[in-house]
Design a protein around this motif. Structure first.
Motif, PDB file in Angstrom:
ATOM      1  N   ASP A  47      49.972  20.587  -8.206  1.00 22.28           N
ATOM      2  CA  ASP A  47      51.037  20.596  -7.203  1.00 22.28           C
ATOM      3  C   ASP A  47      51.664  21.986  -7.037  1.00 22.28           C
ATOM      4  OD1 ASP A  47      50.678  17.960  -6.651  1.00 22.28           O
ATOM      5  OD2 ASP A  47      52.445  17.245  -7.736  1.00 22.28           O
ATOM      6  N   ALA A  48      51.903  22.674  -8.159  1.00 25.49           N
ATOM      7  CA  ALA A  48      52.567  23.981  -8.075  1.00 25.49           C
ATOM      8  C   ALA A  48      51.684  24.979  -7.328  1.00 25.49           C
ATOM      9  CB  ALA A  48      52.900  24.502  -9.471  1.00 25.49           C
ATOM     10  N   THR A  49      50.353  24.865  -7.524  1.00 28.51           N
ATOM     11  CA  THR A  49      49.423  25.728  -6.797  1.00 28.51           C
ATOM     12  C   THR A  49      49.432  25.388  -5.310  1.00 28.51           C
ATOM     13  OG1 THR A  49      48.004  26.054  -8.728  1.00 28.51           O
ATOM     14  CG2 THR A  49      46.984  26.384  -6.568  1.00 28.51           C
ATOM     15  N   VAL A  50      49.379  24.087  -4.997  1.00 28.87           N
ATOM     16  CA  VAL A  50      49.420  23.659  -3.590  1.00 28.87           C
ATOM     17  C   VAL A  50      50.657  24.240  -2.904  1.00 28.87           C
ATOM     18  CG1 VAL A  50      49.693  21.673  -2.047  1.00 28.87           C
ATOM     19  CG2 VAL A  50      48.097  21.545  -3.965  1.00 28.87           C
ATOM     20  N   ALA A  51      51.795  24.209  -3.614  1.00 25.72           N
ATOM     21  CA  ALA A  51      53.048  24.688  -3.016  1.00 25.72           C
ATOM     22  C   ALA A  51      53.013  26.190  -2.736  1.00 25.72           C
ATOM     23  CB  ALA A  51      54.231  24.349  -3.924  1.00 25.72           C
ATOM     24  N   ARG A  52      52.151  26.944  -3.481  1.00 26.74           N
ATOM     25  CA  ARG A  52      52.077  28.391  -3.244  1.00 26.74           C
ATOM     26  C   ARG A  52      51.011  28.774  -2.226  1.00 26.74           C
ATOM     27  NH1 ARG A  52      53.522  28.468  -8.899  1.00 26.74           N
ATOM     28  NH2 ARG A  52      51.346  28.255  -9.495  1.00 26.74           N
ATOM     29  N   LEU A  53      50.057  27.871  -1.943  1.00 23.33           N
ATOM     30  CA  LEU A  53      48.968  28.210  -1.015  1.00 23.33           C
ATOM     31  C   LEU A  53      49.475  28.609   0.382  1.00 23.33           C
ATOM     32  CD1 LEU A  53      46.181  25.585  -1.934  1.00 23.33           C
ATOM     33  CD2 LEU A  53      46.339  27.990  -2.634  1.00 23.33           C
ATOM     34  N   PRO A  54      50.503  27.891   0.952  1.00 23.15           N
ATOM     35  CA  PRO A  54      50.971  28.308   2.275  1.00 23.15           C
ATOM     36  C   PRO A  54      51.457  29.762   2.298  1.00 23.15           C
ATOM     37  CG  PRO A  54      51.766  26.105   1.785  1.00 23.15           C
ATOM     38  CD  PRO A  54      51.150  26.636   0.500  1.00 23.15           C
ATOM     39  N   GLY A  55      52.058  30.216   1.206  1.00 19.85           N
ATOM     40  CA  GLY A  55      52.517  31.608   1.131  1.00 19.85           C
ATOM     41  C   GLY A  55      51.355  32.587   1.142  1.00 19.85           C
ATOM     42  N   TYR A  56      50.285  32.257   0.383  1.00 16.91           N
ATOM     43  CA  TYR A  56      49.094  33.133   0.388  1.00 16.91           C
ATOM     44  C   TYR A  56      48.483  33.187   1.779  1.00 16.91           C
ATOM     45  CZ  TYR A  56      49.405  32.323  -4.689  1.00 16.91           C
ATOM     46  OH  TYR A  56      49.842  32.220  -5.980  1.00 16.91           O
ATOM     47  N   LEU A  57      48.458  31.994   2.421  1.00 16.07           N
ATOM     48  CA  LEU A  57      47.871  31.908   3.760  1.00 16.07           C
ATOM     49  C   LEU A  57      48.621  32.815   4.736  1.00 16.07           C
ATOM     50  CD1 LEU A  57      45.662  30.373   5.277  1.00 16.07           C
ATOM     51  CD2 LEU A  57      47.346  28.606   5.801  1.00 16.07           C
ATOM     52  N   ARG A  58      49.961  32.817   4.653  1.00 20.43           N
ATOM     53  CA  ARG A  58      50.759  33.651   5.552  1.00 20.43           C
ATOM     54  C   ARG A  58      50.511  35.131   5.299  1.00 20.43           C
ATOM     55  NH1 ARG A  58      54.705  29.684   5.345  1.00 20.43           N
ATOM     56  NH2 ARG A  58      55.445  30.583   3.418  1.00 20.43           N
ATOM     57  N   ALA A  59      50.396  35.492   3.999  1.00 18.63           N
ATOM     58  CA  ALA A  59      50.118  36.897   3.658  1.00 18.63           C
ATOM     59  C   ALA A  59      48.752  37.299   4.215  1.00 18.63           C
ATOM     60  CB  ALA A  59      50.174  37.088   2.145  1.00 18.63           C
ATOM     61  N   LEU A  60      47.761  36.391   4.109  1.00 18.51           N
ATOM     62  CA  LEU A  60      46.421  36.679   4.626  1.00 18.51           C
ATOM     63  C   LEU A  60      46.450  36.784   6.155  1.00 18.51           C
ATOM     64  CD1 LEU A  60      44.439  34.292   2.267  1.00 18.51           C
ATOM     65  CD2 LEU A  60      44.215  36.795   2.320  1.00 18.51           C
ATOM     66  N   ASP A  61      47.231  35.917   6.828  1.00 14.54           N
ATOM     67  CA  ASP A  61      47.374  36.003   8.284  1.00 14.54           C
ATOM     68  C   ASP A  61      47.857  37.395   8.682  1.00 14.54           C
ATOM     69  OD1 ASP A  61      46.494  33.465   8.862  1.00 14.54           O
ATOM     70  OD2 ASP A  61      48.501  32.576   8.921  1.00 14.54           O
ATOM     71  N   GLY A  62      48.814  37.907   7.906  1.00 13.00           N
ATOM     72  CA  GLY A  62      49.325  39.257   8.171  1.00 13.00           C
ATOM     73  C   GLY A  62      48.234  40.302   8.039  1.00 13.00           C
ATOM     74  N   LEU A  63      47.378  40.157   7.003  1.00 16.74           N
ATOM     75  CA  LEU A  63      46.286  41.114   6.788  1.00 16.74           C
ATOM     76  C   LEU A  63      45.250  41.020   7.904  1.00 16.74           C
ATOM     77  CD1 LEU A  63      45.866  40.644   2.928  1.00 16.74           C
ATOM     78  CD2 LEU A  63      46.845  42.628   4.105  1.00 16.74           C
ATOM     79  N   VAL A  64      44.944  39.780   8.340  1.00 15.53           N
ATOM     80  CA  VAL A  64      43.999  39.597   9.446  1.00 15.53           C
ATOM     81  C   VAL A  64      44.533  40.319  10.689  1.00 15.53           C
ATOM     82  CG1 VAL A  64      43.042  37.895  11.069  1.00 15.53           C
ATOM     83  CG2 VAL A  64      43.004  37.424   8.610  1.00 15.53           C
ATOM     84  N   ALA A  65      45.839  40.141  10.960  1.00 12.72           N
ATOM     85  CA  ALA A  65      46.458  40.767  12.132  1.00 12.72           C
ATOM     86  C   ALA A  65      46.356  42.290  12.071  1.00 12.72           C
ATOM     87  CB  ALA A  65      47.926  40.340  12.245  1.00 12.72           C
ATOM     88  N   GLN A  66      46.377  42.832  10.824  1.00 10.43           N
ATOM     89  CA  GLN A  66      46.261  44.286  10.656  1.00 10.43           C
ATOM     90  C   GLN A  66      44.803  44.749  10.601  1.00 10.43           C
ATOM     91  OE1 GLN A  66      48.681  45.559   7.189  1.00 10.43           O
ATOM     92  NE2 GLN A  66      49.878  43.707   7.584  1.00 10.43           N
ATOM     93  N   GLY A  67      43.877  43.812  10.694  1.00 15.46           N
ATOM     94  CA  GLY A  67      42.469  44.173  10.658  1.00 15.46           C
ATOM     95  C   GLY A  67      41.960  44.529   9.268  1.00 15.46           C
ATOM     96  N   VAL A  68      42.669  44.091   8.221  1.00 11.80           N
ATOM     97  CA  VAL A  68      42.250  44.381   6.846  1.00 11.80           C
ATOM     98  C   VAL A  68      41.149  43.396   6.432  1.00 11.80           C
ATOM     99  CG1 VAL A  68      43.017  44.462   4.438  1.00 11.80           C
ATOM    100  CG2 VAL A  68      44.539  45.269   6.259  1.00 11.80           C
ATOM    101  N   GLY A  69      40.064  43.906   5.867  1.00 14.13           N
ATOM    102  CA  GLY A  69      38.914  43.064   5.551  1.00 14.13           C
ATOM    103  C   GLY A  69      38.886  42.538   4.130  1.00 14.13           C
ATOM    104  N   SER A  70      39.412  43.308   3.173  1.00 13.48           N
ATOM    105  CA  SER A  70      39.460  42.807   1.796  1.00 13.48           C
ATOM    106  C   SER A  70      40.765  43.236   1.144  1.00 13.48           C
ATOM    107  CB  SER A  70      38.266  43.322   0.986  1.00 13.48           C
ATOM    108  OG  SER A  70      38.323  44.724   0.884  1.00 13.48           O
ATOM    109  N   VAL A  71      41.165  42.478   0.122  1.00 11.96           N
ATOM    110  CA  VAL A  71      42.468  42.713  -0.483  1.00 11.96           C
ATOM    111  C   VAL A  71      42.357  42.490  -1.988  1.00 11.96           C
ATOM    112  CG1 VAL A  71      43.217  40.308  -0.122  1.00 11.96           C
ATOM    113  CG2 VAL A  71      44.931  42.120  -0.321  1.00 11.96           C
ATOM    114  N   SER A  72      43.041  43.334  -2.770  1.00 11.31           N
ATOM    115  CA  SER A  72      43.049  43.141  -4.220  1.00 11.31           C
ATOM    116  C   SER A  72      44.035  42.026  -4.570  1.00 11.31           C
ATOM    117  CB  SER A  72      43.472  44.429  -4.923  1.00 11.31           C
ATOM    118  OG  SER A  72      44.837  44.684  -4.685  1.00 11.31           O
ATOM    119  N   SER A  73      43.840  41.427  -5.763  1.00 14.96           N
ATOM    120  CA  SER A  73      44.764  40.368  -6.172  1.00 14.96           C
ATOM    121  C   SER A  73      46.181  40.932  -6.311  1.00 14.96           C
ATOM    122  CB  SER A  73      44.306  39.711  -7.477  1.00 14.96           C
ATOM    123  OG  SER A  73      44.155  40.671  -8.497  1.00 14.96           O
TER     124      SER A  73
END
Lengths: 224, 224
Positions: free
Chosen positions: B13-39
Motif C-alpha cells: 500500500d505504501a508503495t502504491v501511494a507513492r507511485l502517483p508522485g513518481y508518475l507526475r515527476a516522470l510526466d515532467g521529464l517527458v515534457a522536457q524531452g528527457v529520455g533517462s533519469v537516475s534514481s
C-alpha cells in the motif's frame, strides 16, 4: 511536563491531526443533546482506540472523570481553542482555473471559520473577472494581503508546473500556512506549514485497487 | 518472490501511494524531452530517498541500469499500467451540494482518465437539475450504474450526517471503490476501498499552527 515546556513544544503533530475528528464527533453529540461521553464511545465514533483518545486529550490537559467520562461542551471548547477555531482565519486562493473557481465558489469553508477573502491569478486576462462575490486580483497584491495579519492561509490551486513558483511568492509575501491542491512536491522554509489535498493521487490509488479487483495481476503483468 | 505470489499480494500500500508522485515527476521529464533519469534525480523530484524509490520500483520489476538509470518512457508506462491508468475509470458523484457541484464542474478529472458520468442526489427537488453536462439522477439509479462494470468509483460529496447512509447504498449497489469528501469516518466491508479527501481537517491543522505562530501557548491555555 510543565505547562511552559508543553507550550514550547506544542501538541504532537499526530495528535493535532486527530483533533478535527474528535471535534466532529463531539459536534454530533452536541446536536443529539448528549451532555457527557465515555472515552470508549468517543473513540469508537472517531475511529481510534480509547487508549489513543485518552492520550491525545491528555495533551490538552483533559482527563475525563472515571465513570462519567468527558463533558461534551467543555471538551468541544478545549479542542476548538487548541485548534485555533475560536477565531476566524481569512484565506486567499491562488489560481483561478477550474479547481480554484470551484474552491472559491464552494460554500463549505466559511461556516468553519475559514473565509475566502481574496482570489488571485497571474494571467492578466483572468484578473478583474468576478468569481462568486470576489474580483480576481493580480499576484502583485500578495504582500498587501498579509499586512497586519489580515490573511493567514494561502491556498494553491495553480497547475503543478507553477505550484513551486506560487509557493515561493506566498512565502516571500509572508504567508506561513499553505494548503496545496496542486499535485507534486513544493519546497518551503521550515517555518512554513504546508498541508496537501491531492485528488489525483487518491483517485489513482483507487484505480490501482479497482484494477486489481477486475483484472488480478495486471499491475504486475509488465514485470513477468 | 515469484510473480504469482506477488500478483496475489499486490504492491504494498505504501508503495502504491507513492507511485502517483513518481508518475507526475516522470510526466515532467517527458515534457522536457528527457529520455533517462537516475534514481537520485527521480527521487529528489518526487520528495523521497533514492533507496526508497529503488525499493518501490523493484515491486514493479523495474531496476534501472547502473550508470544509465531508468528509461523515462518505459518506466512511465510501467507505473501507469500498475496503477490501472491505461484505461478509463467512470465516476459517479453522490450529493449535489456546493462541494458536489464544484467537483462535477471541475474539469481536472477527465484528462487523468476519470470521467464523471453520473451525478446523484437524494433530494427530489434537486433531481432533474442540470450540473454541467449532466442531469442529477435519483439515488434509485445507483444499482444500474454498476451493471456491466460501467461505473467504478463512487465519490461521496454528501454532508457528514448522511455519508454513512450514502456509503451503505454505494456498497449495496456494488461499488467497491469510494472517494469520501464528507468529514468523519465511514464503515465499509473489507473488500471496499475507501480514500478520504478532508478539506476541513487540513484547514484545521493549518489553523492550529497559525495560532501557535501568532499566539504561542494559546493551544494549551485552558490546560494551565
Amino acid at each position: 511536563m510543565t505547562a511552559t515546556s508543553a507550550a514550547k513544544r506544542g501538541i504532537p503533530d499526530a495528535t493535532v491531526a486527530r483533533l478535527p475528528g474528535y471535534l466532529r464527533a463531539l459536534d454530533g453529540l452536541v446536536a443529539q443533546g448528549v451532555g457527557s461521553v465515555s472515552s470508549e464511545e468517543l473513540a469508537t465514533s472517531s475511529g481510534v482506540s480509547s487508549a489513543k483518545l485518552r492520550k491525545d486529550l491528555s495533551h490538552l490537559g483533559s482527563y475525563g472523570v472515571r465513570g462519567v467520562g468527558y463533558d461534551v461542551g467543555h471538551l468541544r471548547y478545549q479542542i476548538s481553542r487548541a485548534l485555533g477555531l475560536t477565531q476566524d482565519w481569512p484565506v486567499a486562493i491562488i489560481g483561478m482555473g477550474n479547481l480554484g473557481r470551484a474552491l472559491a465558489s464552494y460554500g463549505g469553508f466559511a461556516p468553519q471559520g475559514f473565509t475566502v477573502v481574496a482570489v488571485l491569478d497571474r494571467d492578466p486576462a483572468v484578473v478583474g473577472q468576478r468569481v462568486g462575490d470576489l474580483v480576481v486580483q493580480p499576484m502583485e497584491v500578495l504582500p498587501s494581503l498579509t499586512e497586519g495579519g489580515q490573511v493567514a492561509i494561502g491556498v494553491i490551486a495553480a497547475p503543478a508546473a507553477s505550484s513551486q513558483d506560487v509557493a515561493d511568492q506566498l512565502v516571500a509575501a509572508g504567508f506561513s500556512s499553505i494548503l496545496n491542491f496542486a499535485p507534486g512536491v513544493i519546497s518551503v522554509p521550515d517555518h512554513v506549514q504546508v498541508r496537501k489535498v491531492d485528488l489525483a493521487t487518491e483517485l489513482q490509488i483507487l484505480a490501482y485497487h479497482e484494477q486489481r479487483r477486475t483484472s488480478p495481476g495486471a499491475d504486475l503483468e509488465v514485470a513477468r
